[in-house]
Design an enzyme around this catalytic site. Structure first.
Site, PDB file in Angstrom:
ATOM      1  N   CYS A   1       0.845  -1.200   0.000  1.00 13.68           N
ATOM      2  CA  CYS A   1       0.000   0.000   0.000  1.00 13.68           C
ATOM      3  C   CYS A   1       0.882   1.254   0.000  1.00 13.68           C
ATOM      4  CB  CYS A   1      -0.995  -0.050   1.153  1.00 13.68           C
ATOM      5  SG  CYS A   1      -2.378   1.103   0.952  1.00 13.68           S
TER       6      CYS A   1
ATOM      7  N   HIS B   1      -3.529  -5.343   0.851  1.00 13.96           N
ATOM      8  CA  HIS B   1      -2.957  -5.798   2.116  1.00 13.96           C
ATOM      9  C   HIS B   1      -2.975  -7.322   2.172  1.00 13.96           C
ATOM     10  CE1 HIS B   1      -2.368  -1.969   4.190  1.00 13.96           C
ATOM     11  NE2 HIS B   1      -3.360  -1.563   3.412  1.00 13.96           N
TER      12      HIS B   1
ATOM     13  N   GLU C   1      -1.631  -9.173   4.290  1.00 12.79           N
ATOM     14  CA  GLU C   1      -1.565  -9.644   5.671  1.00 12.79           C
ATOM     15  C   GLU C   1      -2.928  -9.810   6.345  1.00 12.79           C
ATOM     16  OE1 GLU C   1      -1.357  -5.115   5.959  1.00 12.79           O
ATOM     17  OE2 GLU C   1      -0.745  -6.660   4.539  1.00 12.79           O
TER      18      GLU C   1
END
Length: 184
Positions: free
Chosen positions: A73, A161, A163
């Site tokens: 990002c 993202h 994660e």
């Protein structure tokens, strides 16, 4: 054991990036973004997301540290801006569940996700023009540059993202980055 540091750019999910790497068996450490690259001993770097390009500390210095870099990002936006690309406000804005088309199935970071994947991404700001030497590796209806790579310099970025649980194949991004770091 391969070591990858996560540079903290004050993002709300940064601790999850470190955890995702740790869960893969990677020796990992979360470091403050004011830490100079010369002070770390690592095989790779993740530039985390964050709220503000003006709060990225010494993150840009890692682009010349001669180790693979994954920007997530804001981390990807920083790579683009520092290397001559252009970042601007996105048309969509906030976080959304997005279907991303992988446009380069040979890319070492995103190619294994071909032909598409579902991701969780913020589009408040996004890369509008790639820096010289970078290839577009993923796009969506929401954002023209969802991922980019310069495999010659081992610099990679994703707008989304990997994660967070909402990203379907996020762990695979970290596995692919680990493989990049191990072969560098």
């Amino acid at each position: 054991m391969t070591k990858i540091v996560v540079v903290d750019n004050h993002g709300q999910f940064t601790h999850l990036e470190r955890r995702a790497l740790r869960d893969l068996g990677v020796d990992t450490e979360l470091i403050d973004n004011e830490t100079p690259p010369a002070e770390i001993d690592a095989d790779g770097v993740v530039l985390s997301g964050g709220p503000d390009m003006d709060r990225t500390g010494k993150s840009a210095e890692y682009l010349d540290a001669d180790m693979p870099v994954l920007g997530i990002c804001l981390g990807m936006q920083l790579i683009a801006e520092e290397l001559g690309g252009r970042v601007d406000s996105g048309d969509y804005g906030g976080y959304a569940d997005v279907s991303v088309e992988i446009v380069d199935d040979d890319d070492p970071l995103t190619g294994t996700l071909h032909p598409e994947t579902r991701v969780w991404a913020s589009h408040a700001d996004e890369v509008k023009e790639l820096p010289e030497g970078f290839d577009l590796t993923a796009k969506s209806d929401v954002c023209g540059v969802e991922a980019m790579s310069d495999a010659d310099r081992d610099l990679y970025g994703v707008q989304w993202h990997p994660e967070v649980a909402h990203t379907e194949e996020g762990e695979e991004i970290f596995e692919n980055f680990l493989a990049i770091c191990e072969s560098a």
